[in-house]
Design a protein around this motif. Structure first.
Motif, PDB file in Angstrom:
ATOM      1  N   ASN A 186       0.855  -1.141   0.002  1.00 13.32           N
ATOM      2  CA  ASN A 186       0.312  -0.081  -0.096  1.00 13.32           C
ATOM      3  C   ASN A 186       0.792   1.136  -0.089  1.00 13.32           C
ATOM      4  O   ASN A 186       1.685   1.390   0.743  1.00 13.32           O
ATOM      5  CB  ASN A 186      -0.929  -0.107   1.112  1.00 13.32           C
ATOM      6  CG  ASN A 186      -1.807  -1.389   1.313  1.00 13.32           C
ATOM      7  OD1 ASN A 186      -2.701  -1.013   0.490  1.00 13.32           O
ATOM      8  ND2 ASN A 186      -1.689  -2.186   2.102  1.00 13.32           N
TER       9      ASN A 186
ATOM     10  N   THR B   2      -2.474   3.662  -3.681  1.00 13.19           N
ATOM     11  CA  THR B   2      -2.491   2.775  -4.608  1.00 13.19           C
ATOM     12  C   THR B   2      -2.267   1.282  -3.981  1.00 13.19           C
ATOM     13  O   THR B   2      -1.611   1.112  -2.877  1.00 13.19           O
ATOM     14  CB  THR B   2      -1.501   2.739  -5.872  1.00 13.19           C
ATOM     15  OG1 THR B   2      -1.827   4.178  -6.555  1.00 13.19           O
ATOM     16  CG2 THR B   2      -1.650   1.774  -6.635  1.00 13.19           C
ATOM     17  N   GLN B   3      -2.869   0.469  -4.189  1.00 13.37           N
ATOM     18  CA  GLN B   3      -2.455  -1.123  -3.686  1.00 13.37           C
ATOM     19  C   GLN B   3      -2.006  -2.119  -4.723  1.00 13.37           C
ATOM     20  O   GLN B   3      -2.547  -2.060  -6.006  1.00 13.37           O
ATOM     21  CB  GLN B   3      -3.818  -1.646  -3.006  1.00 13.37           C
ATOM     22  CG  GLN B   3      -3.467  -2.941  -2.383  1.00 13.37           C
ATOM     23  CD  GLN B   3      -4.846  -3.426  -1.482  1.00 13.37           C
ATOM     24  OE1 GLN B   3      -5.808  -3.956  -2.009  1.00 13.37           O
ATOM     25  NE2 GLN B   3      -4.974  -3.149  -0.204  1.00 13.37           N
TER      26      GLN B   3
ATOM     27  N   ILE C  49      -3.890  -2.103  -8.037  1.00 16.03           N
ATOM     28  CA  ILE C  49      -5.354  -1.357  -7.813  1.00 16.03           C
ATOM     29  C   ILE C  49      -5.383   0.224  -7.439  1.00 16.03           C
ATOM     30  O   ILE C  49      -4.771   0.548  -6.589  1.00 16.03           O
ATOM     31  CB  ILE C  49      -5.969  -2.207  -6.520  1.00 16.03           C
ATOM     32  CG1 ILE C  49      -6.040  -3.667  -7.035  1.00 16.03           C
ATOM     33  CG2 ILE C  49      -7.538  -1.604  -6.453  1.00 16.03           C
ATOM     34  CD1 ILE C  49      -6.136  -4.755  -5.798  1.00 16.03           C
TER      35      ILE C  49
ATOM     36  N   PRO D 187      -8.049   2.969  -6.506  1.00 15.05           N
ATOM     37  CA  PRO D 187      -9.489   3.274  -6.304  1.00 15.05           C
ATOM     38  C   PRO D 187      -9.594   4.631  -6.826  1.00 15.05           C
ATOM     39  O   PRO D 187     -10.915   4.665  -7.211  1.00 15.05           O
ATOM     40  CB  PRO D 187      -9.177   3.127  -4.545  1.00 15.05           C
ATOM     41  CG  PRO D 187      -8.384   2.261  -4.340  1.00 15.05           C
ATOM     42  CD  PRO D 187      -7.074   2.570  -5.367  1.00 15.05           C
ATOM     43  N   GLU D 188      -8.785   5.515  -6.836  1.00 14.25           N
ATOM     44  CA  GLU D 188      -9.290   6.884  -7.181  1.00 14.25           C
ATOM     45  C   GLU D 188      -9.608   6.822  -8.715  1.00 14.25           C
ATOM     46  O   GLU D 188     -10.696   7.780  -9.041  1.00 14.25           O
ATOM     47  CB  GLU D 188      -8.020   7.839  -7.150  1.00 14.25           C
ATOM     48  CG  GLU D 188      -8.367   9.319  -7.605  1.00 14.25           C
ATOM     49  CD  GLU D 188      -7.064  10.213  -7.295  1.00 14.25           C
ATOM     50  OE1 GLU D 188      -7.407  11.442  -7.695  1.00 14.25           O
ATOM     51  OE2 GLU D 188      -5.969   9.762  -6.845  1.00 14.25           O
TER      52      GLU D 188
ATOM     53  N   GLU E  93     -10.736   3.977 -10.014  1.00 17.76           N
ATOM     54  CA  GLU E  93     -11.597   2.795 -10.365  1.00 17.76           C
ATOM     55  C   GLU E  93     -10.935   1.878 -11.327  1.00 17.76           C
ATOM     56  O   GLU E  93     -11.629   1.406 -12.315  1.00 17.76           O
ATOM     57  CB  GLU E  93     -12.815   3.051 -10.363  1.00 17.76           C
ATOM     58  CG  GLU E  93     -13.593   3.569  -9.228  1.00 17.76           C
ATOM     59  CD  GLU E  93     -15.063   4.013  -9.553  1.00 17.76           C
ATOM     60  OE1 GLU E  93     -15.717   3.875 -10.652  1.00 17.76           O
ATOM     61  OE2 GLU E  93     -15.781   4.227  -8.544  1.00 17.76           O
ATOM     62  N   GLU E  94      -9.646   1.376 -11.278  1.00 18.18           N
ATOM     63  CA  GLU E  94      -8.954   0.684 -12.232  1.00 18.18           C
ATOM     64  C   GLU E  94      -8.237  -0.111 -11.741  1.00 18.18           C
ATOM     65  O   GLU E  94      -7.357  -0.032 -10.426  1.00 18.18           O
ATOM     66  CB  GLU E  94      -8.363   1.881 -12.947  1.00 18.18           C
ATOM     67  CG  GLU E  94      -7.381   1.385 -14.047  1.00 18.18           C
ATOM     68  CD  GLU E  94      -6.496   2.440 -15.069  1.00 18.18           C
ATOM     69  OE1 GLU E  94      -7.234   3.213 -15.706  1.00 18.18           O
ATOM     70  OE2 GLU E  94      -5.357   2.624 -14.614  1.00 18.18           O
ATOM     71  N   VAL E  95      -8.065  -1.161 -12.200  1.00 18.64           N
ATOM     72  CA  VAL E  95      -7.059  -2.432 -11.897  1.00 18.64           C
ATOM     73  C   VAL E  95      -6.143  -2.797 -13.157  1.00 18.64           C
ATOM     74  O   VAL E  95      -6.886  -2.989 -14.172  1.00 18.64           O
ATOM     75  CB  VAL E  95      -7.792  -3.603 -11.327  1.00 18.64           C
ATOM     76  CG1 VAL E  95      -6.749  -4.640 -11.138  1.00 18.64           C
ATOM     77  CG2 VAL E  95      -8.464  -3.282 -10.163  1.00 18.64           C
TER      78      VAL E  95
ATOM     79  N   TYR F 106     -14.088  -6.501  -8.005  1.00 19.79           N
ATOM     80  CA  TYR F 106     -13.877  -5.253  -8.691  1.00 19.79           C
ATOM     81  C   TYR F 106     -14.832  -4.922  -9.772  1.00 19.79           C
ATOM     82  O   TYR F 106     -15.121  -3.769  -9.978  1.00 19.79           O
ATOM     83  CB  TYR F 106     -12.506  -5.108  -8.913  1.00 19.79           C
ATOM     84  CG  TYR F 106     -11.655  -5.080  -7.723  1.00 19.79           C
ATOM     85  CD1 TYR F 106     -11.300  -4.023  -7.201  1.00 19.79           C
ATOM     86  CD2 TYR F 106     -11.156  -6.311  -7.283  1.00 19.79           C
ATOM     87  CE1 TYR F 106     -10.466  -3.979  -5.994  1.00 19.79           C
ATOM     88  CE2 TYR F 106     -10.134  -6.273  -5.934  1.00 19.79           C
ATOM     89  CZ  TYR F 106     -10.165  -4.952  -5.385  1.00 19.79           C
ATOM     90  OH  TYR F 106      -9.229  -4.796  -4.126  1.00 19.79           O
TER      91      TYR F 106
ATOM     92  N   ASP G 239     -18.086  -3.732  -8.493  1.00 17.68           N
ATOM     93  CA  ASP G 239     -18.025  -2.533  -8.118  1.00 17.68           C
ATOM     94  C   ASP G 239     -17.630  -1.264  -9.058  1.00 17.68           C
ATOM     95  O   ASP G 239     -17.299  -0.105  -8.757  1.00 17.68           O
ATOM     96  CB  ASP G 239     -16.533  -2.403  -6.971  1.00 17.68           C
ATOM     97  CG  ASP G 239     -16.916  -3.162  -5.700  1.00 17.68           C
ATOM     98  OD1 ASP G 239     -18.093  -3.363  -5.815  1.00 17.68           O
ATOM     99  OD2 ASP G 239     -16.006  -3.384  -5.121  1.00 17.68           O
TER     100      ASP G 239
ATOM    101  N   TYR H  36     -15.023  -1.212 -11.456  1.00 20.57           N
ATOM    102  CA  TYR H  36     -13.808  -1.090 -11.887  1.00 20.57           C
ATOM    103  C   TYR H  36     -13.584  -1.391 -13.189  1.00 20.57           C
ATOM    104  O   TYR H  36     -14.146  -2.314 -13.843  1.00 20.57           O
ATOM    105  CB  TYR H  36     -12.726  -1.854 -11.070  1.00 20.57           C
ATOM    106  CG  TYR H  36     -12.462  -0.906  -9.639  1.00 20.57           C
ATOM    107  CD1 TYR H  36     -11.083  -0.590  -9.268  1.00 20.57           C
ATOM    108  CD2 TYR H  36     -13.387  -0.744  -8.734  1.00 20.57           C
ATOM    109  CE1 TYR H  36     -10.914   0.056  -8.101  1.00 20.57           C
ATOM    110  CE2 TYR H  36     -13.090  -0.197  -7.589  1.00 20.57           C
ATOM    111  CZ  TYR H  36     -11.909   0.180  -7.124  1.00 20.57           C
ATOM    112  OH  TYR H  36     -11.376   0.783  -6.081  1.00 20.57           O
TER     113      TYR H  36
END
Length: 214
Positions: A75, A79-80, A91, A93-94, A96-98, A204, A207, A209
């Motif tokens: 982390n 970003t993760q 990943i 989140p800001e 919404e993309e992987v 994801y 959600d 993504y």
């Protein structure tokens, strides 16, 4: 003649001292490596500081990483990144993309899984200063990459003399950038979820993504 002999004595004594210091440094790093290899898993919470006076850059942030064998959950900067032993999942989140990628083929790349073991190969070692940090004795070892084309000029690794855990890493780049990583918390053999290093793509997607596969 006496001066010549003195020069040789000083030369060999100096080289002998350097060799001894190198052996001490390597022995300490071997102890750190063996300690790390003995843990089932490791959690590290750290501070990250990037400084370049010429470019007027000075940034600081925090991050954490959980390591088990070569798998990791990292982390950093919102970003993760997850590595399940096969693929790397980034990943964001800001956005919404992987992004899903195969493991990097660059053996010299410093990945989170190498964060505590990268020093094992590819460097020369030298004994450096000893610091007292809030009652802890931190012994520094200087590492210089054998590869003369490496972007890193040198690395100072601070090791807790008692626990043999890494406390601080100071990277000095050839472009005058200094990167400092300071360990705030170092935990070992924590109870981990069996699915911690498993990526659930369906979650994801549900959600909303966007999934990018490279």
């Amino acid at each position: 003649m006496k001066k010549l002999v003195l020069v040789f004595v000083v030369f060999f004594a100096s080289n002998f001292t350097i060799a001894q210091d190198s052996d001490k440094a390597k022995a300490l790093l071997d102890a750190v490596y063996n300690k790390v290899q003995g843990y089932e898993n490791i959690f590290v919470d750290f501070n990250y500081v990037l400084h370049n006076a010429e470019a007027d850059i000075n940034s600081e942030t925090r991050g954490d990483v959980t390591l088990q064998s070569d798998k990791y959950l990292f982390n950093y900067l919102g970003t993760q990144q997850l590595y399940d032993g096969n693929k790397v999942y980034t990943i964001v989140p800001e956005n919404e993309e992987v992004t899903i990628e195969d493991k990097t083929e660059d053996e010299n790349a410093l990945t989170p899984s190498k964060m505590l073991t990268f020093y094992k190969e590819g460097h020369t070692y030298a004994w450096d200063i000893l610091q007292n940090v809030q009652g802890r004795k931190i012994q520094y070892v200087k590492l210089v990459p054998i590869d003369t084309n490496a972007e890193i000029k040198s690395i100072l690794m601070g090791v807790d003399a008692e626990t043999k855990h890494i406390y601080k890493l100071i990277y000095t780049g050839k472009n005058s950038t200094t990167t400092t990583i300071t360990v705030n918390s170092f935990k070992t053999n924590q109870p981990l979820s069996k699915t911690l290093f498993t990526f659930d793509e369906s979650k994801y997607k549900s959600d909303g993504y966007y999934i990018i596969k490279n």
